[in-house]
Write a protein that holds these residues in place. Sequence first.
Motif, PDB file in Angstrom:
ATOM      1  N   UNK A  47      18.124  54.271  43.469  1.00  0.00           N
ATOM      2  CA  UNK A  47      17.392  54.134  44.415  1.00  0.00           C
ATOM      3  C   UNK A  47      16.585  54.767  44.637  1.00  0.00           C
ATOM      4  N   UNK A  48      17.019  56.062  44.157  1.00  0.00           N
ATOM      5  CA  UNK A  48      15.689  56.984  43.664  1.00  0.00           C
ATOM      6  C   UNK A  48      14.472  56.845  42.947  1.00  0.00           C
ATOM      7  N   UNK A  49      15.098  55.789  41.979  1.00  0.00           N
ATOM      8  CA  UNK A  49      14.085  55.649  40.726  1.00  0.00           C
ATOM      9  C   UNK A  49      12.970  54.399  41.599  1.00  0.00           C
ATOM     10  N   UNK A  50      13.467  53.363  42.514  1.00  0.00           N
ATOM     11  CA  UNK A  50      13.177  52.533  43.384  1.00  0.00           C
ATOM     12  C   UNK A  50      11.952  53.228  44.091  1.00  0.00           C
ATOM     13  N   UNK A  51      12.396  54.027  44.953  1.00  0.00           N
ATOM     14  CA  UNK A  51      11.867  54.961  46.157  1.00  0.00           C
ATOM     15  C   UNK A  51      10.556  55.402  44.997  1.00  0.00           C
ATOM     16  N   UNK A  52      10.825  55.701  44.664  1.00  0.00           N
ATOM     17  CA  UNK A  52       9.038  56.470  43.753  1.00  0.00           C
ATOM     18  C   UNK A  52       8.495  55.578  43.385  1.00  0.00           C
ATOM     19  N   UNK A 108      22.626  34.440  40.312  1.00  0.00           N
ATOM     20  CA  UNK A 108      21.868  34.999  41.549  1.00  0.00           C
ATOM     21  C   UNK A 108      21.649  36.249  41.193  1.00  0.00           C
ATOM     22  N   UNK A 109      22.562  36.695  39.979  1.00  0.00           N
ATOM     23  CA  UNK A 109      22.249  38.814  40.317  1.00  0.00           C
ATOM     24  C   UNK A 109      20.907  38.471  39.279  1.00  0.00           C
ATOM     25  N   UNK A 159      20.273  48.999  50.723  1.00  0.00           N
ATOM     26  CA  UNK A 159      20.196  48.586  49.108  1.00  0.00           C
ATOM     27  C   UNK A 159      21.404  48.700  48.496  1.00  0.00           C
ATOM     28  N   UNK A 160      22.811  49.300  48.878  1.00  0.00           N
ATOM     29  CA  UNK A 160      23.801  49.584  48.339  1.00  0.00           C
ATOM     30  C   UNK A 160      25.040  48.524  48.202  1.00  0.00           C
ATOM     31  N   UNK A 161      25.122  47.600  48.950  1.00  0.00           N
ATOM     32  CA  UNK A 161      25.414  46.535  49.118  1.00  0.00           C
ATOM     33  C   UNK A 161      26.165  46.133  48.155  1.00  0.00           C
ATOM     34  N   UNK A 162      25.254  45.193  46.991  1.00  0.00           N
ATOM     35  CA  UNK A 162      25.866  44.733  45.572  1.00  0.00           C
ATOM     36  C   UNK A 162      25.552  46.019  45.153  1.00  0.00           C
ATOM     37  N   UNK A 163      25.200  46.761  44.975  1.00  0.00           N
ATOM     38  CA  UNK A 163      26.233  47.829  43.603  1.00  0.00           C
ATOM     39  C   UNK A 163      27.625  48.467  43.610  1.00  0.00           C
ATOM     40  N   UNK A 164      27.671  48.234  44.979  1.00  0.00           N
ATOM     41  CA  UNK A 164      28.889  49.040  45.406  1.00  0.00           C
ATOM     42  C   UNK A 164      30.048  47.216  45.201  1.00  0.00           C
ATOM     43  N   UNK A 183      15.810  43.781  45.858  1.00  0.00           N
ATOM     44  CA  UNK A 183      15.641  42.620  45.753  1.00  0.00           C
ATOM     45  C   UNK A 183      15.730  43.592  43.957  1.00  0.00           C
ATOM     46  N   UNK A 184      14.700  44.599  43.198  1.00  0.00           N
ATOM     47  CA  UNK A 184      15.137  45.455  42.308  1.00  0.00           C
ATOM     48  C   UNK A 184      16.303  45.651  41.867  1.00  0.00           C
ATOM     49  N   UNK A 185      17.086  46.355  43.114  1.00  0.00           N
ATOM     50  CA  UNK A 185      18.389  46.675  42.577  1.00  0.00           C
ATOM     51  C   UNK A 185      19.694  46.967  41.065  1.00  0.00           C
ATOM     52  N   UNK A 186      19.706  45.543  41.076  1.00  0.00           N
ATOM     53  CA  UNK A 186      20.590  44.940  39.756  1.00  0.00           C
ATOM     54  C   UNK A 186      19.627  44.533  38.688  1.00  0.00           C
ATOM     55  N   UNK A 187      17.493  45.272  38.524  1.00  0.00           N
ATOM     56  CA  UNK A 187      16.701  44.743  37.407  1.00  0.00           C
ATOM     57  C   UNK A 187      17.289  43.303  36.560  1.00  0.00           C
ATOM     58  N   UNK A 188      17.104  42.783  38.066  1.00  0.00           N
ATOM     59  CA  UNK A 188      17.123  40.969  37.490  1.00  0.00           C
ATOM     60  C   UNK A 188      15.276  40.681  36.952  1.00  0.00           C
ATOM     61  N   UNK A 189      16.308  39.741  35.972  1.00  0.00           N
ATOM     62  CA  UNK A 189      14.508  39.339  35.560  1.00  0.00           C
ATOM     63  C   UNK A 189      13.403  38.758  35.888  1.00  0.00           C
TER      64      UNK A 189
END
Length: 250
Positions: free
Chosen positions: A114-119, A74-75, A96-101, A148-154
């Motif tokens: 986060x900044x990359x995705x905010x842009x 699921x990751x 946004x930080x839940x899974x990365x942390x 949804x995109x934080x972990x760069x999913x396929x």
Amino acid sequence: MITLDKVGKRYAGQVAIDNITLHFKANTTTALIGPSGSGKSTLMRLINGLVACDTGRIQIDDERLCQDKLLKQRQAMGYVIQEGGLFPHLNAFENLALMPRYLGWSDKRLQQRVQQLADLVQISSNALTRYPIHLSGGQRQRVSLMRALMLDPKILLLDEPLAALDPLIRYQLQQQLRDIFQELAKTVVMVTHDMSEAVYFADWIVLLHHGSIVQQGTARALIQSPVNRFVHDFVQAQRQPLQTLSALQT
């Protein structure tokens, strides 16, 4: 990329998904479309492992979706639902930080992502300090897409992500989402009941009714060559897709 082999699901004895075999190609956008109760959202939850199929099997990259590997599998999938599904007691950044942390990311890596995705989704840093109740509907959906995109999913799964938005915001986000899909080259599965939205986003459309696939193919095929009366009536009930297809061709 994603393969369903004779997948079936029942709830309280009622058929929700009826022996579906379906393949989602990598790096393409597929729309699951159909009337309410056709099985669209159930199919999405099956793919994401939120519910287990009663019969058949689901494979992600030739690896069977199974309970023992579900967390890791699921990751590799980003999931967006109506109205975002953000935790109301956390501000946008904390959501946004839940899974990365949980996975042990450093603060620097987290801030950069986060900044990359905010842009990418065009949302201000100031908005990320607010709680969901203080964000507009469009902002909540942008944050949900970022999460949804934080972990760069396929794989990116979207269950009617724009349905609750007013028409102007929905139109703006449709344009942004299509640009994002094309830029990131993800495998996207989108649930919608709106044929014009399916035409706008999808390379491939799967029309469901009573838990079964009635027809699948390109938008042109469903519009110009319906396989039965139901497909014809479903398409004709939404005249906008015909105009949308014409516009896309010009």
